[in-house]
Design a protein around this motif. Structure first.
Motif, PDB file in Angstrom:
ATOM      1  N   LYS A  59     -31.504  -4.116  25.890  1.00  0.00           N
ATOM      2  CA  LYS A  59     -32.772  -4.733  26.315  1.00  0.00           C
ATOM      3  C   LYS A  59     -33.572  -5.182  25.088  1.00  0.00           C
ATOM      4  O   LYS A  59     -34.152  -6.267  25.077  1.00  0.00           O
ATOM      5  CB  LYS A  59     -33.602  -3.762  27.153  1.00  0.00           C
ATOM      6  N   ALA A  60     -33.583  -4.361  24.040  1.00  0.00           N
ATOM      7  CA  ALA A  60     -34.291  -4.718  22.813  1.00  0.00           C
ATOM      8  C   ALA A  60     -33.659  -5.956  22.179  1.00  0.00           C
ATOM      9  O   ALA A  60     -34.368  -6.844  21.690  1.00  0.00           O
ATOM     10  CB  ALA A  60     -34.280  -3.549  21.835  1.00  0.00           C
ATOM     11  N   ASP A  61     -32.337  -6.036  22.217  1.00  0.00           N
ATOM     12  CA  ASP A  61     -31.638  -7.202  21.684  1.00  0.00           C
ATOM     13  C   ASP A  61     -31.998  -8.455  22.480  1.00  0.00           C
ATOM     14  O   ASP A  61     -32.271  -9.514  21.900  1.00  0.00           O
ATOM     15  CB  ASP A  61     -30.127  -6.966  21.702  1.00  0.00           C
ATOM     16  N   ALA A  62     -32.017  -8.352  23.807  1.00  0.00           N
ATOM     17  CA  ALA A  62     -32.368  -9.493  24.662  1.00  0.00           C
ATOM     18  C   ALA A  62     -33.812  -9.924  24.418  1.00  0.00           C
ATOM     19  O   ALA A  62     -34.112 -11.122  24.368  1.00  0.00           O
ATOM     20  CB  ALA A  62     -32.156  -9.139  26.131  1.00  0.00           C
ATOM     21  N   ARG A  63     -34.713  -8.966  24.231  1.00  0.00           N
ATOM     22  CA  ARG A  63     -36.119  -9.282  23.951  1.00  0.00           C
ATOM     23  C   ARG A  63     -36.242 -10.018  22.611  1.00  0.00           C
ATOM     24  O   ARG A  63     -36.977 -11.001  22.493  1.00  0.00           O
ATOM     25  CB  ARG A  63     -36.949  -8.001  23.949  1.00  0.00           C
ATOM     26  N   THR A  64     -35.481  -9.578  21.612  1.00  0.00           N
ATOM     27  CA  THR A  64     -35.478 -10.251  20.313  1.00  0.00           C
ATOM     28  C   THR A  64     -34.944 -11.672  20.436  1.00  0.00           C
ATOM     29  O   THR A  64     -35.498 -12.609  19.853  1.00  0.00           O
ATOM     30  CB  THR A  64     -34.644  -9.454  19.295  1.00  0.00           C
ATOM     31  N   VAL A  81     -45.284 -14.701  18.505  1.00  0.00           N
ATOM     32  CA  VAL A  81     -44.718 -14.556  19.847  1.00  0.00           C
ATOM     33  C   VAL A  81     -44.591 -13.084  20.213  1.00  0.00           C
ATOM     34  O   VAL A  81     -44.111 -12.267  19.428  1.00  0.00           O
ATOM     35  CB  VAL A  81     -43.338 -15.244  19.933  1.00  0.00           C
ATOM     36  N   ARG A  82     -45.040 -12.744  21.419  1.00  0.00           N
ATOM     37  CA  ARG A  82     -44.931 -11.381  21.943  1.00  0.00           C
ATOM     38  C   ARG A  82     -44.416 -11.460  23.376  1.00  0.00           C
ATOM     39  O   ARG A  82     -44.922 -12.240  24.183  1.00  0.00           O
ATOM     40  CB  ARG A  82     -46.301 -10.700  21.896  1.00  0.00           C
ATOM     41  N   ILE A  83     -43.404 -10.671  23.697  1.00  0.00           N
ATOM     42  CA  ILE A  83     -42.795 -10.642  25.029  1.00  0.00           C
ATOM     43  C   ILE A  83     -43.093  -9.281  25.651  1.00  0.00           C
ATOM     44  O   ILE A  83     -42.891  -8.250  25.017  1.00  0.00           O
ATOM     45  CB  ILE A  83     -41.258 -10.811  24.951  1.00  0.00           C
ATOM     46  N   GLU A  84     -43.569  -9.293  26.897  1.00  0.00           N
ATOM     47  CA  GLU A  84     -43.816  -8.037  27.623  1.00  0.00           C
ATOM     48  C   GLU A  84     -43.135  -8.107  28.976  1.00  0.00           C
ATOM     49  O   GLU A  84     -43.346  -9.043  29.739  1.00  0.00           O
ATOM     50  CB  GLU A  84     -45.314  -7.812  27.822  1.00  0.00           C
ATOM     51  N   TYR A  92     -44.023 -11.543  30.636  1.00  0.00           N
ATOM     52  CA  TYR A  92     -45.142 -12.299  30.087  1.00  0.00           C
ATOM     53  C   TYR A  92     -44.832 -12.656  28.638  1.00  0.00           C
ATOM     54  O   TYR A  92     -44.313 -11.831  27.890  1.00  0.00           O
ATOM     55  CB  TYR A  92     -46.438 -11.490  30.134  1.00  0.00           C
ATOM     56  N   ILE A  93     -45.183 -13.881  28.275  1.00  0.00           N
ATOM     57  CA  ILE A  93     -44.989 -14.362  26.919  1.00  0.00           C
ATOM     58  C   ILE A  93     -46.352 -14.754  26.365  1.00  0.00           C
ATOM     59  O   ILE A  93     -47.099 -15.484  27.011  1.00  0.00           O
ATOM     60  CB  ILE A  93     -44.054 -15.587  26.889  1.00  0.00           C
ATOM     61  N   PHE A  94     -46.672 -14.267  25.172  1.00  0.00           N
ATOM     62  CA  PHE A  94     -47.932 -14.587  24.503  1.00  0.00           C
ATOM     63  C   PHE A  94     -47.614 -15.145  23.126  1.00  0.00           C
ATOM     64  O   PHE A  94     -46.704 -14.658  22.452  1.00  0.00           O
ATOM     65  CB  PHE A  94     -48.803 -13.338  24.347  1.00  0.00           C
ATOM     66  N   ALA A  95     -48.375 -16.170  22.710  1.00  0.00           N
ATOM     67  CA  ALA A  95     -48.187 -16.752  21.381  1.00  0.00           C
ATOM     68  C   ALA A  95     -49.444 -17.524  21.001  1.00  0.00           C
ATOM     69  O   ALA A  95     -50.314 -17.773  21.835  1.00  0.00           O
ATOM     70  CB  ALA A  95     -46.972 -17.671  21.362  1.00  0.00           C
TER      71      ALA A  95
END
Length: 110
Positions: A59-64, A81-84, A92-95
């Motif tokens: 999951k961490a790899d996919a998030r990266t 960029v931040r993914i939650e 949610y994607i923030f940037a």
């Protein structure tokens, strides 16, 4: 008439959104960037992989991978960029954009 850097047709749930006169609804600037980010993620299928995966390391790899995909957009400030992943099926994607400040997008795979 206002000057925009970016303009596009609004797409929701895979369909063009129409106004009361049955004309496509137009979006500008920050909303265009958010929509482009959302579509890039959906088309990559990385979000599906992230949601389906149960292994914390995978999951961490996919998030990266998702963060790197979003970082490719030249309209964004690198490193912002931040993914939650809120719950199953929603990300949610923030940037930060270069011209318009913060931008966010939601990918809902339900």
């Amino acid at each position: 008439m206002a000057n925009y850097l970016y303009q596009d047709i609004l797409i929701e749930s895979g369909d063009v959104v129409l106004d009361a006169g049955r004309n496509p609804v137009l979006i500008q600037d920050r909303a265009v960037i958010a929509q482009d980010i959302k579509h890039a993620i959906i088309e990559s299928n990385l979000a599906v992989y992230l949601i389906a995966e149960r292994s914390p390391s995978k999951k961490a790899d996919a998030r990266t991978q998702l963060e790197l995909l979003v970082e490719e957009d030249v309209r964004l400030v690198p490193g912002t960029v931040r993914i939650e992943e809120v719950d199953d099926g929603r990300i949610y994607i923030f940037a930060e954009t270069l011209e318009f400040g913060g931008v966010s997008a939601e990918v809902n795979l339900d």
